[in-house]
Design a protein around this motif. Sequence first.
Motif, mmCIF file in Angstrom:
data_model
loop_
_atom_site.group_PDB
_atom_site.id
_atom_site.type_symbol
_atom_site.label_atom_id
_atom_site.label_comp_id
_atom_site.label_asym_id
_atom_site.label_seq_id
_atom_site.Cartn_x
_atom_site.Cartn_y
_atom_site.Cartn_z
ATOM 1 N N ARG A 33 5.655 -9.021 5.022
ATOM 2 C CA ARG A 33 6.283 -7.893 4.332
ATOM 3 C C ARG A 33 5.336 -6.702 4.476
ATOM 4 N N VAL A 34 5.842 -5.613 5.044
ATOM 5 C CA VAL A 34 5.007 -4.460 5.364
ATOM 6 C C VAL A 34 5.692 -3.171 4.943
ATOM 7 N N GLU A 35 4.895 -2.246 4.418
ATOM 8 C CA GLU A 35 5.362 -0.884 4.153
ATOM 9 C C GLU A 35 4.334 0.074 4.723
ATOM 10 N N VAL A 36 4.814 1.182 5.262
ATOM 11 C CA VAL A 36 3.943 2.261 5.714
ATOM 12 C C VAL A 36 4.154 3.434 4.765
ATOM 13 N N LEU A 37 3.075 3.841 4.090
ATOM 14 C CA LEU A 37 3.143 5.007 3.204
ATOM 15 C C LEU A 37 2.557 6.187 3.965
ATOM 16 N N ASP A 38 3.390 6.833 4.750
ATOM 17 C CA ASP A 38 2.951 7.955 5.574
ATOM 18 C C ASP A 38 2.669 9.174 4.710
ATOM 19 N N GLY A 39 1.529 9.805 4.942
ATOM 20 C CA GLY A 39 1.121 10.949 4.137
ATOM 21 C C GLY A 39 2.142 12.070 4.104
ATOM 22 N N ASP A 40 2.757 12.375 5.259
ATOM 23 C CA ASP A 40 3.745 13.454 5.314
ATOM 24 C C ASP A 40 4.983 13.117 4.491
ATOM 25 N N PHE A 66 -1.950 4.587 -6.044
ATOM 26 C CA PHE A 66 -1.257 3.848 -7.102
ATOM 27 C C PHE A 66 -0.085 3.059 -6.528
ATOM 28 N N VAL A 67 0.738 3.715 -5.728
ATOM 29 C CA VAL A 67 1.907 3.043 -5.126
ATOM 30 C C VAL A 67 1.448 1.933 -4.186
ATOM 31 N N ALA A 68 0.414 2.201 -3.395
ATOM 32 C CA ALA A 68 -0.091 1.193 -2.460
ATOM 33 C C ALA A 68 -0.569 -0.045 -3.211
ATOM 34 N N GLU A 69 -1.334 0.160 -4.269
ATOM 35 C CA GLU A 69 -1.850 -0.981 -5.033
ATOM 36 C C GLU A 69 -0.721 -1.760 -5.672
ATOM 37 N N LEU A 70 0.283 -1.061 -6.185
ATOM 38 C CA LEU A 70 1.434 -1.720 -6.795
ATOM 39 C C LEU A 70 2.150 -2.619 -5.787
ATOM 40 N N LEU A 71 2.398 -2.093 -4.600
ATOM 41 C CA LEU A 71 3.054 -2.881 -3.561
ATOM 42 C C LEU A 71 2.164 -4.044 -3.102
ATOM 43 N N ASN A 74 1.917 -7.075 -5.098
ATOM 44 C CA ASN A 74 3.148 -7.865 -5.068
ATOM 45 C C ASN A 74 3.422 -8.453 -3.688
ATOM 46 N N GLY A 75 2.356 -8.656 -2.916
ATOM 47 C CA GLY A 75 2.463 -9.401 -1.671
ATOM 48 C C GLY A 75 2.829 -8.608 -0.432
ATOM 49 N N VAL A 76 2.793 -7.290 -0.516
ATOM 50 C CA VAL A 76 3.141 -6.456 0.630
ATOM 51 C C VAL A 76 1.852 -5.987 1.317
ATOM 52 N N THR A 77 1.842 -6.008 2.637
ATOM 53 C CA THR A 77 0.756 -5.377 3.371
ATOM 54 C C THR A 77 1.137 -3.909 3.504
ATOM 55 N N VAL A 78 0.333 -3.038 2.901
ATOM 56 C CA VAL A 78 0.652 -1.622 2.831
ATOM 57 C C VAL A 78 -0.290 -0.860 3.767
ATOM 58 N N LEU A 79 0.289 -0.207 4.754
ATOM 59 C CA LEU A 79 -0.484 0.591 5.694
ATOM 60 C C LEU A 79 -0.365 2.043 5.262
#
Length: 177
Positions: A33-40, A66-71, A74-79
């Motif tokens: 499970r992956v999410e990318v939190l792009d700065g733009d 904050f959002v990255a840590e939350l995800l 909960n088991g998500v790899t957050v880039l």
Amino acid sequence: MTGATVWLTGLPSAGKTTIAHELAGRLRGDGHRVEVLDGDEVREFLSAGLGFSREDRHTNVQRIGFVAELLASNGVTVLVPVIAPYTDSREAVRKRHQTQGTPYVEVHVATPVEVCSVRDVKGLYAKQAAGEIAGLTGVDDPYEEPEAPDLRIESQHQTVQESASALYALLIEKGLL
């Protein structure tokens, strides 16, 4: 499944987002499970209304953290490919993760400003040179390089795939994959 935040910091047009999306595709292919939190994108949706003062940049980085840590918790790899120019802002995000017991990896995409300005994906360096914008990180606004990142990528010396592979190998080494 263990989540983690992988924070990719570097100058504009360093290759942060490109590397993050390359790695995200590989991780998804492996079933993660992956999410990318792009700065733009975050600036457009989560931090709309913030400017580029030091205080606003800090607030933006803290929101993303904050959002990255939350995800991640909960088991998500957050880039997280964001410039995050200030050491104290990045350290506050790291501390939030440590306090919560959430894995955090810092990657410095250490592309020199000369290479970034040639890539100039968004035309920012050209606008700054023409006097249309001011406060460009690494040119007329500071960028504080990480002193001891978990990984330093010099994207001008390797392909996107090689950069993503180096990061993938680090995540395996740290037991995060």
